[in-house]
Design an enzyme around this catalytic site. Structure first.
Site, PDB file in Angstrom:
ATOM      1  N   SER A  87     -10.890   6.555  -3.018  1.00 33.83           N
ATOM      2  CA  SER A  87     -12.107   7.374  -2.888  1.00 33.83           C
ATOM      3  C   SER A  87     -13.310   6.763  -3.601  1.00 33.83           C
ATOM      4  O   SER A  87     -14.150   7.476  -4.154  1.00 33.83           O
ATOM      5  CB  SER A  87     -11.853   8.798  -3.385  1.00 33.83           C
ATOM      6  OG  SER A  87     -10.940   9.458  -2.531  1.00 33.83           O
ATOM      7  N   GLU A 127      -4.242   1.735  -7.020  1.00 38.04           N
ATOM      8  CA  GLU A 127      -4.671   2.754  -6.068  1.00 38.04           C
ATOM      9  C   GLU A 127      -3.863   4.032  -6.303  1.00 38.04           C
ATOM     10  O   GLU A 127      -2.757   4.182  -5.734  1.00 38.04           O
ATOM     11  CB  GLU A 127      -4.438   2.267  -4.644  1.00 38.04           C
ATOM     12  CG  GLU A 127      -5.255   1.047  -4.285  1.00 38.04           C
ATOM     13  CD  GLU A 127      -5.661   1.078  -2.821  1.00 38.04           C
ATOM     14  OE1 GLU A 127      -6.858   1.071  -2.554  1.00 38.04           O
ATOM     15  OE2 GLU A 127      -4.777   1.153  -1.961  1.00 38.04           O
ATOM     16  N   HIS A 158       0.856  -1.198   0.000  1.00 33.74           N
ATOM     17  CA  HIS A 158       0.000   0.000   0.000  1.00 33.74           C
ATOM     18  C   HIS A 158       0.892   1.247   0.000  1.00 33.74           C
ATOM     19  O   HIS A 158       1.962   1.254   0.616  1.00 33.74           O
ATOM     20  CB  HIS A 158      -0.903  -0.012   1.229  1.00 33.74           C
ATOM     21  CG  HIS A 158      -1.975   1.038   1.175  1.00 33.74           C
ATOM     22  ND1 HIS A 158      -1.717   2.360   1.469  1.00 33.74           N
ATOM     23  CD2 HIS A 158      -3.280   0.977   0.832  1.00 33.74           C
ATOM     24  CE1 HIS A 158      -2.837   3.066   1.316  1.00 33.74           C
ATOM     25  NE2 HIS A 158      -3.796   2.240   0.933  1.00 33.74           N
ATOM     26  N   GLY A 199      -7.661   8.353   0.335  1.00 34.91           N
ATOM     27  CA  GLY A 199      -7.689   9.047   1.627  1.00 34.91           C
ATOM     28  C   GLY A 199      -8.358  10.409   1.575  1.00 34.91           C
ATOM     29  O   GLY A 199      -8.870  10.848   0.534  1.00 34.91           O
TER      30      GLY A 199
HETATM   31  C1  PEP Z   1      -6.996   3.100   0.461  1.00 35.31           C
HETATM   32  O1  PEP Z   1      -6.293   3.898   1.081  1.00 35.31           O
HETATM   33  O2  PEP Z   1      -6.570   1.978   0.167  1.00 35.31           O
HETATM   34  C2  PEP Z   1      -8.342   3.510   0.066  1.00 35.31           C
HETATM   35  C3  PEP Z   1      -8.936   2.828  -0.868  1.00 35.31           C
HETATM   36  O3  PEP Z   1      -8.859   4.554   0.756  1.00 35.31           O
HETATM   37  P1  PEP Z   1     -10.134   5.469   0.426  1.00 35.31           P
HETATM   38  O4  PEP Z   1     -11.181   4.625  -0.244  1.00 35.31           O
HETATM   39  O5  PEP Z   1     -10.585   5.981   1.749  1.00 35.31           O
HETATM   40  O6  PEP Z   1      -9.649   6.550  -0.491  1.00 35.31           O
END
Ligand code: PEP
Length: 268
Positions: free
Chosen positions: A212, A169, A97, A175
């Site tokens: 997100s 991602e 990640h 985030g």
């Molecule tokens: C993540 O950080 O892996 C993630 C998917 O977060 P979010 O959906 O809150 O952006």
């Protein structure tokens, strides 16, 4: 129809008690029959894995860990090994990640070691890759993530890569303050990852999108043929949010009948 993955990683959130409540609530809210076309998973913190395993029971929800060390044991204070995770009966392990890469100095080389260790222990690695805002601005998103995929899977046999999952991602999308990728933007990167996986001899590795994802954009993202699943953070940190997202995606995908390979040829 190929399996569509929907999962959530909780980061450093939820105590044991909160985990028990979440899983019980999720079980109560899941559609009566989750067809074999879907794979659902949750990735709690290490401290809540035992409670999560017990609370999941026979529900169709896979369990993952957020990280692991590549060594079997040793002088690595604060780390968790694969044999330790085996005791919790985990199915998946999230690796690479962008927060681990940024805050804990994980490199492509150590992620590669972790992928190999996870496979040795029978876990399915969920490899996370992502481009930075700078790489995106330079039009280098696909190149950046394909490089991460190739380095993470370096030295693996085709059959081993085929046991993995990849999550795209974008760092700029995840985030608080993240801006979700537009479906057509995510599509380009997903197609590039699928092409790289095909070149590595593993064309059927699912490529999930994360960053997100929410109730407003999940259906459009899930409708992209090159997107084989959604990896959700904040929007799924309540069982109600996760269950609603699952139900909406299932309803929206009812009429979709294509495999990633068909999708790639449709995209060209
Ligand atoms: C993540 O950080 O892996 C993630 C998917 O977060 P979010 O959906 O809150 O952006």
């Amino acid at each position: 129809m190929s399996t569509f993955w929907i999962g959530t990683g909780w980061k450093m959130n939820k105590t044991v008690a909160e985990t028990r409540r979440y899983v019980a609530d999720l079980r109560a809210r899941l559609p009566g029959e989750v067809s074999a076309d879907y794979a659902l998973f949750i990735i709690p913190p290490f401290t809540a894995l035992a409670a999560a395993r017990e609370a999941i029971g026979a529900a169709p929800v896979l369990l993952g860990a957020q990280n692991m060390h590549w060594a079997e044991a040793g002088a690595y204070t604060g780390e968790i090994s694969a044999p330790m995770l085996e005791e919790f009966g985990i199915d998946l392990v999230e690796l690479g990640h962008s927060e681990r890469r940024e805050y804990f100095a994980e490199t492509d080389a150590t992620i590669n070691l972790k992928v190999k260790a996870a496979l040795r222990h029978g876990f399915r690695p969920l490899l996370c890759v992502g481009d930075s805002a700078e790489e995106r601005a330079a039009g280098a998103s696909a190149a950046a993530v394909v490089r991460q995929v190739r380095l993470a899977f370096a030295g693996l046999a085709k059959g081993e890569i085929n046991r993995c999952l990849v999550a795209y991602e974008p760092i700029w999308a995840i985030g608080e303050g993240g801006v979700p990728a537009r479906p057509e933007e995510a599509r380009c990167v997903h197609v590039a990852i699928h092409v790289a996986l095909k070149e590595l001899g593993a064309p059927s590795v699912p490529v999930l999108y994360g960053g997100s994802v929410n109730l407003d954009n999940a259906m459009a993202l899930a409708g992209e043929p090159a997107i084989d699943g959604l990896f959700v953070g904040r929007a799924a940190w309540s069982a109600e949010g996760f269950a609603s997202l699952i139900s909406k995606v299932m309803a929206a995908r009812k009429n979709i009948r294509s495999t990633p390979a068909e999708a790639m040829s449709a995209i060209g």
